[in-house]
Design an enzyme around this catalytic site. Structure first.
Site, PDB file in Angstrom:
ATOM      1  N   SER A  14       0.811  -1.204   0.000  1.00 53.69           N
ATOM      2  CA  SER A  14       0.000   0.000   0.000  1.00 53.69           C
ATOM      3  C   SER A  14       0.852   1.264   0.000  1.00 53.69           C
ATOM      4  CB  SER A  14      -0.986  -0.030   1.176  1.00 53.69           C
ATOM      5  OG  SER A  14      -1.997   0.927   0.955  1.00 53.69           O
ATOM      6  N   LYS A  66     -15.092  20.997  -2.531  1.00 55.54           N
ATOM      7  CA  LYS A  66     -14.496  20.863  -1.207  1.00 55.54           C
ATOM      8  C   LYS A  66     -15.247  19.865  -0.330  1.00 55.54           C
ATOM      9  CE  LYS A  66     -11.498  21.817   1.907  1.00 55.54           C
ATOM     10  NZ  LYS A  66     -10.152  21.328   1.741  1.00 55.54           N
TER      11      LYS A  66
END
Length: 95
Positions: A14, A66
């Site tokens: 990862s 956002k």
């Protein structure tokens, strides 16, 4: 410039793999696990609970995207599509 090497003794998955990809080469022990490529995002949907309980939420933000997948608002198709594109782009950087 000198060559940059990433050394893996046991585990490089990862985020570790993502960071190691910046090196010129990855050198791994024969029994090391390297890869586990994937990207995930998680969240909760609280919009019904706060509406039911009469909670007033106040947010100030700049930028059209956002709020994204804000857990206090219902999911929208454009927001889900945008987040999916971002996840796919990040996943593409791994492979």
């Amino acid at each position: 410039p000198p060559e940059v090497l990433a050394f893996v003794d046991e585990l490089c998955t990862s985020g570790g793999y993502y960071a190691a990809c910046a090196a010129d080469a990855i050198v791994a022990a024969p029994c090391a696990m390297v890869g586990s490529v994937g990207v995930i995002t998680r969240g909760f949907g609280f919009h019904r609970a706060i509406r039911r309980d009469g909670v007033e939420r106040r947010v100030l933000a700049a930028g059209a995207a956002k709020a994204g997948l804000d857990p206090y608002l219902p999911r929208t198709r454009p927001a889900v599509a945008r987040e999916t594109r971002i996840l796919e782009e990040l996943h593409g950087q791994f492979v």
